[in-house]
Design a protein around this motif. Sequence first.
Motif, short mmCIF file in Angstrom:
data_model
loop_
_atom_site.label_atom_id
_atom_site.label_comp_id
_atom_site.label_asym_id
_atom_site.label_seq_id
_atom_site.Cartn_x
_atom_site.Cartn_y
_atom_site.Cartn_z
N GLN A 16 79.51 35.12 66.57
CA GLN A 16 78.09 34.85 66.73
C GLN A 16 77.27 35.48 65.61
O GLN A 16 76.16 35.01 65.30
CB GLN A 16 77.61 35.35 68.09
CG GLN A 16 78.26 34.64 69.26
CD GLN A 16 78.10 33.13 69.21
OE1 GLN A 16 77.05 32.63 68.83
NE2 GLN A 16 79.14 32.41 69.57
N TYR A 65 62.72 38.41 69.04
CA TYR A 65 63.83 37.66 69.64
C TYR A 65 64.93 38.62 70.11
O TYR A 65 65.50 38.45 71.20
CB TYR A 65 64.42 36.69 68.63
CG TYR A 65 63.60 35.47 68.34
CD1 TYR A 65 62.55 35.07 69.17
CD2 TYR A 65 63.87 34.68 67.22
CE1 TYR A 65 61.80 33.94 68.90
CE2 TYR A 65 63.12 33.53 66.95
CZ TYR A 65 62.09 33.17 67.79
OH TYR A 65 61.36 32.04 67.52
N ALA A 66 65.24 39.61 69.27
CA ALA A 66 66.30 40.56 69.61
C ALA A 66 65.95 41.37 70.85
O ALA A 66 66.79 41.59 71.72
CB ALA A 66 66.57 41.48 68.42
N SER A 94 66.39 39.25 73.81
CA SER A 94 67.82 39.04 74.03
C SER A 94 68.47 40.25 74.68
O SER A 94 69.40 40.11 75.50
CB SER A 94 68.52 38.73 72.71
OG SER A 94 68.01 37.54 72.13
N GLU A 95 68.02 41.44 74.33
CA GLU A 95 68.55 42.65 74.95
C GLU A 95 68.28 42.65 76.46
O GLU A 95 69.16 43.00 77.26
CB GLU A 95 67.91 43.89 74.32
CG GLU A 95 68.41 44.17 72.90
CD GLU A 95 67.60 45.25 72.21
OE1 GLU A 95 66.65 45.78 72.84
OE2 GLU A 95 67.91 45.58 71.05
N ILE A 107 67.78 40.01 78.32
CA ILE A 107 68.60 38.96 78.92
C ILE A 107 70.04 39.44 79.08
O ILE A 107 70.68 39.20 80.11
CB ILE A 107 68.55 37.69 78.05
CG1 ILE A 107 67.15 37.06 78.13
CG2 ILE A 107 69.62 36.68 78.48
CD1 ILE A 107 66.92 35.97 77.13
N ALA A 108 70.55 40.16 78.08
CA ALA A 108 71.92 40.67 78.13
C ALA A 108 72.08 41.65 79.29
O ALA A 108 73.12 41.66 79.98
CB ALA A 108 72.29 41.33 76.81
N ASP A 153 72.37 39.63 82.37
CA ASP A 153 73.68 38.97 82.40
C ASP A 153 74.78 39.91 82.86
O ASP A 153 75.61 39.55 83.71
CB ASP A 153 74.03 38.44 81.01
CG ASP A 153 73.25 37.20 80.63
OD1 ASP A 153 72.64 36.57 81.53
OD2 ASP A 153 73.24 36.83 79.44
N THR A 208 77.77 33.09 80.83
CA THR A 208 77.65 32.95 79.38
C THR A 208 77.50 31.50 78.98
O THR A 208 76.59 31.13 78.22
CB THR A 208 78.87 33.56 78.67
OG1 THR A 208 78.99 34.94 79.04
CG2 THR A 208 78.72 33.46 77.16
N ASP A 250 73.63 29.86 78.45
CA ASP A 250 73.13 29.39 77.16
C ASP A 250 72.30 28.12 77.33
O ASP A 250 71.23 27.97 76.75
CB ASP A 250 74.29 29.12 76.21
CG ASP A 250 74.78 30.38 75.52
OD1 ASP A 250 74.26 31.46 75.82
OD2 ASP A 250 75.69 30.28 74.67
N LEU A 271 68.97 28.93 79.16
CA LEU A 271 68.00 29.60 78.29
C LEU A 271 67.38 28.63 77.30
O LEU A 271 66.18 28.69 77.03
CB LEU A 271 68.68 30.74 77.54
CG LEU A 271 68.98 32.00 78.36
CD1 LEU A 271 69.80 32.98 77.54
CD2 LEU A 271 67.69 32.65 78.82
N ARG A 311 63.43 27.79 77.31
CA ARG A 311 62.62 28.02 76.11
C ARG A 311 61.79 26.79 75.78
O ARG A 311 60.60 26.90 75.45
CB ARG A 311 63.52 28.39 74.93
CG ARG A 311 62.74 28.76 73.68
CD ARG A 311 63.66 28.93 72.49
NE ARG A 311 62.91 29.36 71.31
CZ ARG A 311 63.30 29.14 70.07
NH1 ARG A 311 64.44 28.49 69.85
NH2 ARG A 311 62.59 29.57 69.05
#
Length: 209
Positions: A125, A151-152, A155-156, A158-159, A162, A183, A187, A190, A194
């Motif tokens: 990735q 974005y990062a 994403s943190e 969201i992770a 998850d 996962t 994807d 998400l 968005r």
Amino acid sequence: MRVAELSKRTGVAVPTIKYYLREGLLPPGELTSPNQARYGDEHVRRLKLVRALIDVGGLSIAAVRDVLETMADSDESMYEVLGTVQRNLGADLSAGDGEAYEKASRIAYELIERREWQVKTGAPQLEVLTAALATLVELQGEDLLELLDAYAEASERIAEVDIDYTRRGDGRAGAVERMVIGTVVGDAILSALRRLAHENEAARRLRSG
């Protein structure tokens, strides 16, 4: 249940089910005669998982087999299972070259270092991110690079959600299946969310303009 009922319950055609059996994506049923087998709820669940990996995740048969084999290997850690899924979800990209790629690679690694992310060198990735950033640089859309940290950060979060979801699984098998489903299907969810959010925000802020 017979294969015809398995087909009816899952919506997967009988020839396709037989193909998955030949390819080892489904465990064999219990033989009741030389030409007949009986299938159970575990086959229904596995078949739905296979279809999700193929239809939603876009994985090839070989990739699905790789993921399923890793899931079944009790010696593989959850971290390693996730790595297998991520590898198979990654675009089939070779390392790029040129000035744009070098710049993109530097931006990607600086982001990883800045966020203090624990990411393996050469992670699939990371290559996908670098290739996307290189395209952005080539298209002179570098203003978008300013959004990388935002974005990062999203994403943190969201992770975290998850991984919390994964740990709710019943034992290793349940947790692994949750990880794979979360996962792959996550994807797609998400991406759709968005776009829906874009539509909502555009209607709220741009329609009058």
